[in-house]
Motif scaffolding. Sequence first.
Motif, PDB file in Angstrom:
ATOM      1  N   SER A  73       0.606  -1.148   0.272  1.00 38.49           N
ATOM      2  CA  SER A  73       0.294  -0.098   0.160  1.00 38.49           C
ATOM      3  C   SER A  73       0.800   1.111   0.440  1.00 38.49           C
ATOM      4  CB  SER A  73      -0.942   0.182   1.463  1.00 38.49           C
ATOM      5  OG  SER A  73      -1.895  -1.191   0.957  1.00 38.49           O
ATOM      6  N   THR A  74       0.416   2.345  -0.814  1.00 40.75           N
ATOM      7  CA  THR A  74       1.248   3.887  -0.569  1.00 40.75           C
ATOM      8  C   THR A  74       0.162   3.962   0.120  1.00 40.75           C
ATOM      9  OG1 THR A  74       2.077   3.403  -3.095  1.00 40.75           O
ATOM     10  CG2 THR A  74       1.880   5.544  -1.794  1.00 40.75           C
ATOM     11  N   VAL A  75       0.686   4.815   1.223  1.00 39.68           N
ATOM     12  CA  VAL A  75      -0.166   5.813   2.231  1.00 39.68           C
ATOM     13  C   VAL A  75       0.362   6.971   2.654  1.00 39.68           C
ATOM     14  CG1 VAL A  75      -0.769   6.054   4.797  1.00 39.68           C
ATOM     15  CG2 VAL A  75      -0.057   3.775   3.756  1.00 39.68           C
ATOM     16  N   PHE A  76      -0.532   7.893   2.440  1.00 41.86           N
ATOM     17  CA  PHE A  76      -0.204   9.379   2.686  1.00 41.86           C
ATOM     18  C   PHE A  76      -0.741  10.016   3.901  1.00 41.86           C
ATOM     19  CE2 PHE A  76      -1.118   7.937  -2.127  1.00 41.86           C
ATOM     20  CZ  PHE A  76      -0.158   9.076  -3.458  1.00 41.86           C
ATOM     21  N   LEU A  77       0.264  10.886   4.299  1.00 37.45           N
ATOM     22  CA  LEU A  77      -0.190  10.847   5.696  1.00 37.45           C
ATOM     23  C   LEU A  77       0.807  12.726   5.841  1.00 37.45           C
ATOM     24  CD1 LEU A  77       2.796  10.430   7.304  1.00 37.45           C
ATOM     25  CD2 LEU A  77       2.475   8.218   6.012  1.00 37.45           C
ATOM     26  N   ARG A  78       0.583  13.073   7.087  1.00 39.30           N
ATOM     27  CA  ARG A  78       0.652  14.317   7.920  1.00 39.30           C
ATOM     28  C   ARG A  78       1.350  13.801   8.738  1.00 39.30           C
ATOM     29  NH1 ARG A  78      -3.253  18.482   8.082  1.00 39.30           N
ATOM     30  NH2 ARG A  78      -2.482  19.061   5.432  1.00 39.30           N
ATOM     31  N   ASP A  79       2.458  14.308   9.321  1.00 39.53           N
ATOM     32  CA  ASP A  79       3.115  14.362  10.968  1.00 39.53           C
ATOM     33  C   ASP A  79       2.045  15.120  11.403  1.00 39.53           C
ATOM     34  OD1 ASP A  79       4.274  15.745  12.963  1.00 39.53           O
ATOM     35  OD2 ASP A  79       6.460  14.430  12.817  1.00 39.53           O
ATOM     36  N   LEU A  80       1.721  14.945  12.739  1.00 35.63           N
ATOM     37  CA  LEU A  80       0.853  16.700  13.257  1.00 35.63           C
ATOM     38  C   LEU A  80       1.826  17.585  14.342  1.00 35.63           C
ATOM     39  CD1 LEU A  80      -1.876  14.216  14.435  1.00 35.63           C
ATOM     40  CD2 LEU A  80      -2.312  15.819  12.532  1.00 35.63           C
ATOM     41  N   ASP A  81       2.611  16.729  14.038  1.00 30.69           N
ATOM     42  CA  ASP A  81       3.890  17.991  14.988  1.00 30.69           C
ATOM     43  C   ASP A  81       4.319  18.934  13.963  1.00 30.69           C
ATOM     44  OD1 ASP A  81       2.599  16.768  18.005  1.00 30.69           O
ATOM     45  OD2 ASP A  81       4.179  15.199  16.996  1.00 30.69           O
ATOM     46  N   SER A  82       4.984  18.587  13.210  1.00 32.99           N
ATOM     47  CA  SER A  82       5.536  19.392  12.286  1.00 32.99           C
ATOM     48  C   SER A  82       4.855  20.159  11.203  1.00 32.99           C
ATOM     49  CB  SER A  82       6.988  18.372  11.606  1.00 32.99           C
ATOM     50  OG  SER A  82       6.248  17.542  10.694  1.00 32.99           O
ATOM     51  N   GLY A  83       3.679  19.101  10.639  1.00 30.85           N
ATOM     52  CA  GLY A  83       3.036  19.346   8.904  1.00 30.85           C
ATOM     53  C   GLY A  83       3.894  19.090   8.548  1.00 30.85           C
ATOM     54  N   GLN A  84       4.476  18.258   8.407  1.00 33.71           N
ATOM     55  CA  GLN A  84       5.004  17.814   6.855  1.00 33.71           C
ATOM     56  C   GLN A  84       4.066  16.539   6.797  1.00 33.71           C
ATOM     57  OE1 GLN A  84       9.124  15.914   7.859  1.00 33.71           O
ATOM     58  NE2 GLN A  84       9.249  15.822   5.375  1.00 33.71           N
ATOM     59  N   GLU A  85       4.050  16.741   5.281  1.00 31.54           N
ATOM     60  CA  GLU A  85       3.351  15.569   4.568  1.00 31.54           C
ATOM     61  C   GLU A  85       4.005  14.414   3.300  1.00 31.54           C
ATOM     62  OE1 GLU A  85       0.372  17.219   2.519  1.00 31.54           O
ATOM     63  OE2 GLU A  85      -0.780  18.545   4.546  1.00 31.54           O
ATOM     64  N   PRO A 130       8.000  10.142  20.649  1.00 31.59           N
ATOM     65  CA  PRO A 130       5.854   9.818  19.909  1.00 31.59           C
ATOM     66  C   PRO A 130       6.022  10.627  18.945  1.00 31.59           C
ATOM     67  CG  PRO A 130       5.721  10.489  22.069  1.00 31.59           C
ATOM     68  CD  PRO A 130       6.814  10.141  22.065  1.00 31.59           C
ATOM     69  N   ARG A 131       5.360  10.403  17.545  1.00 28.32           N
ATOM     70  CA  ARG A 131       4.998  10.982  16.747  1.00 28.32           C
ATOM     71  C   ARG A 131       3.779  11.078  16.381  1.00 28.32           C
ATOM     72  NH1 ARG A 131       8.422   9.839  11.841  1.00 28.32           N
ATOM     73  NH2 ARG A 131       7.281  10.591  10.315  1.00 28.32           N
ATOM     74  N   ARG A 132       3.076  11.817  16.114  1.00 30.37           N
ATOM     75  CA  ARG A 132       1.777  11.660  16.037  1.00 30.37           C
ATOM     76  C   ARG A 132       0.918  11.789  14.387  1.00 30.37           C
ATOM     77  NH1 ARG A 132      -1.751  15.416  18.636  1.00 30.37           N
ATOM     78  NH2 ARG A 132      -0.172  17.233  18.302  1.00 30.37           N
ATOM     79  N   LEU A 133       1.137  11.140  13.899  1.00 29.80           N
ATOM     80  CA  LEU A 133       0.737  10.617  11.878  1.00 29.80           C
ATOM     81  C   LEU A 133      -1.034  11.161  11.544  1.00 29.80           C
ATOM     82  CD1 LEU A 133       3.003   8.537  11.491  1.00 29.80           C
ATOM     83  CD2 LEU A 133       2.973  10.714  11.424  1.00 29.80           C
ATOM     84  N   ARG A 134      -1.458  11.561  10.482  1.00 28.86           N
ATOM     85  CA  ARG A 134      -2.973  11.178  10.311  1.00 28.86           C
ATOM     86  C   ARG A 134      -2.566  10.929   8.540  1.00 28.86           C
ATOM     87  NH1 ARG A 134      -7.553  13.188  10.778  1.00 28.86           N
ATOM     88  NH2 ARG A 134      -9.188  13.286   9.379  1.00 28.86           N
ATOM     89  N   VAL A 135      -3.804  10.274   8.860  1.00 21.46           N
ATOM     90  CA  VAL A 135      -3.792   9.960   7.388  1.00 21.46           C
ATOM     91  C   VAL A 135      -4.628  10.266   6.811  1.00 21.46           C
ATOM     92  CG1 VAL A 135      -3.848   7.156   6.034  1.00 21.46           C
ATOM     93  CG2 VAL A 135      -3.118   7.203   8.455  1.00 21.46           C
ATOM     94  N   PHE A 136      -3.824  10.489   5.241  1.00 23.40           N
ATOM     95  CA  PHE A 136      -4.959  11.002   5.018  1.00 23.40           C
ATOM     96  C   PHE A 136      -5.698  10.323   3.760  1.00 23.40           C
ATOM     97  CE2 PHE A 136      -2.926  15.247   6.233  1.00 23.40           C
ATOM     98  CZ  PHE A 136      -3.706  15.463   6.317  1.00 23.40           C
ATOM     99  N   ALA A 137      -4.829   9.262   3.081  1.00 31.51           N
ATOM    100  CA  ALA A 137      -5.534   8.583   2.648  1.00 31.51           C
ATOM    101  C   ALA A 137      -4.749   7.422   1.854  1.00 31.51           C
ATOM    102  CB  ALA A 137      -5.199   8.907   0.779  1.00 31.51           C
ATOM    103  N   VAL A 138      -4.978   6.242   1.498  1.00 35.80           N
ATOM    104  CA  VAL A 138      -4.525   5.065   1.452  1.00 35.80           C
ATOM    105  C   VAL A 138      -4.998   4.237   0.136  1.00 35.80           C
ATOM    106  CG1 VAL A 138      -3.750   2.097   2.398  1.00 35.80           C
ATOM    107  CG2 VAL A 138      -4.754   4.665   3.628  1.00 35.80           C
ATOM    108  N   HIS A 139      -3.706   3.565  -0.618  1.00 32.31           N
ATOM    109  CA  HIS A 139      -3.888   3.303  -1.994  1.00 32.31           C
ATOM    110  C   HIS A 139      -2.974   1.451  -1.942  1.00 32.31           C
ATOM    111  CE1 HIS A 139      -5.313   6.845  -4.173  1.00 32.31           C
ATOM    112  NE2 HIS A 139      -4.255   7.351  -3.096  1.00 32.31           N
ATOM    113  N   THR A 140      -4.342   0.951  -2.020  1.00 35.13           N
ATOM    114  CA  THR A 140      -3.941  -0.624  -1.417  1.00 35.13           C
ATOM    115  C   THR A 140      -3.467  -1.053  -2.948  1.00 35.13           C
ATOM    116  OG1 THR A 140      -5.925  -1.221  -2.009  1.00 35.13           O
ATOM    117  CG2 THR A 140      -5.541  -0.564   0.475  1.00 35.13           C
TER     118      THR A 140
END
Length: 156
Positions: A73-85, A130-140
């Motif tokens: 899978s390709t996972v699109f995400l953002r680091d919630l602490d740094s804002g990096q996508e 710990p690094r907090r992440l948010r998953v925006f999309a998953v392409h399986t």
Amino acid sequence: MAEIRTRLGRELEELANEMMLGRLAGRAAGGEPEEADCDRAVHRRIGLLGQLIAGLETAEAGTLWDDRAGYGSTVFLRDLDSGQETFCTLVAGGAADEEPGRVPLGSPLGRALLGCRAGDEPVVRTRAGPRRLRVFAVHTLPRSLGMTGGGPPDAA
């Protein structure tokens, strides 16, 4: 997994043929073509396809889904602490096997992303904390190969 291996092999063969035909056309036009961005992208895709095919031998059948992050899978995400996508592709192997854009399932990030869906907020435990992440999309992998059906693909 046999069908996935076949489809990945077919895509790998098509890309290799496309690249070879492009190089032959460049030579016929009067010289050695320079390696363009497109050519590098094809090289990267060929490398990833080869790694995914090889990893099918060691990937656990329970890590290959069409509805959430799993092997390939390709996972699109953002680091919630740094804002990096960013985005990454989940591959077989451990943390020592990491390449840019590829995350082994055995790494801390790979384990945190395994099973995630869009909207999930996994936490990765790192040496720095710990690094907090948010998953925006998953392409399986099954969906990218046109294989959908709501459950895991065949385990053959």
